[in-house]
Design a protein around this motif. Sequence first.
Motif, PDB file in Angstrom:
ATOM      1  N   GLY A 111     136.056  34.598  56.868  1.00  0.00           N
ATOM      2  CA  GLY A 111     135.235  33.401  56.926  1.00  0.00           C
ATOM      3  C   GLY A 111     136.080  32.170  56.744  1.00  0.00           C
ATOM      4  N   VAL A 154     131.880  34.967  56.714  1.00  0.00           N
ATOM      5  CA  VAL A 154     131.017  35.033  57.896  1.00  0.00           C
ATOM      6  C   VAL A 154     130.852  36.491  58.321  1.00  0.00           C
ATOM      7  N   HIS A 182     131.232  40.557  57.086  1.00  0.00           N
ATOM      8  CA  HIS A 182     131.132  41.291  55.826  1.00  0.00           C
ATOM      9  C   HIS A 182     131.451  42.771  56.025  1.00  0.00           C
ATOM     10  N   LYS A 211     135.505  29.611  50.984  1.00  0.00           N
ATOM     11  CA  LYS A 211     134.942  30.676  50.147  1.00  0.00           C
ATOM     12  C   LYS A 211     133.640  31.232  50.727  1.00  0.00           C
ATOM     13  N   HIS A 212     133.414  30.986  52.007  1.00  0.00           N
ATOM     14  CA  HIS A 212     132.158  31.380  52.632  1.00  0.00           C
ATOM     15  C   HIS A 212     132.403  32.446  53.707  1.00  0.00           C
TER      16      HIS A 212
END
Length: 261
Positions: A11, A17, A19, A14-15
């Motif tokens: 991502g 995209v 998983h 710290k996000h």
Amino acid sequence: MTVQIKSLTAGYGKHPVLHGINMQIGGGKLCALLGHNGSGKTTLMRCINAVLKPLEGKVVVMNKDVAMLSRVQIAKIVSFVPQSSHTAFSFSCLEMILMGGVSRMKMWSAPSRQDRQKAWQICEEVGIADFVLASFNQLSGGQKQLVMLARALYQDAPVMLLDEPNSHLDFGNQHKIMSLVQHIVKQRGFTALITLHDPNLALNYCDEVIMLKQGHIIASGPTELTLNDVNLQGTFGDNIKIDTTSSGVQVVVPRYLSQYT
């Protein structure tokens, strides 16, 4: 397997995209990557091309961890066709194509006569010989995409990534691009991963599909087995399904257009 994705989380900042993605694509396959905008398709492309560093996991292409390779080494095994292209300089189409061979050239060297002959042959194969000496920036969107496809062919990498190459094209050019890519994959034994918005293009041209939703793989596998009502609705919502026309052709349509609704 030509491309292997192992427990990939990726991502921006710290996000995440993507998983914990796990997937693989075999050689000589044209694979569609389907999903809503923001589902992680382009992020996955960037990880395969080593433009984006994963937060966790790894990407293996041609048995090599791309995180361990230089940009020159990556260019020898992965080519990339973007959604759209523009250059600040007035390069000809031929010059744009020849740039695809930079990874094979020594520093300060120029394309040889053989290099130019190879580029011309590819132009004829793709059907752009008539305007190959024209300025790239003066071309239509469809013509530019054909030039970028020719550059990827000239690069001669075994893995091709195409990020929504049909997004700005008319109906005819969408199918021309898909037909060309399908032909190239079969003829040269390349592996191609293409992000698409229209599942009908995947249904008609692709050997395999990978379906993403909110950074997770909903389904993956051979197109004829994977592209079904359950997976389509899990990826895009309940308002879509596969129908069959009176001539026996399968198409993906909104449910309200289906004769079975």
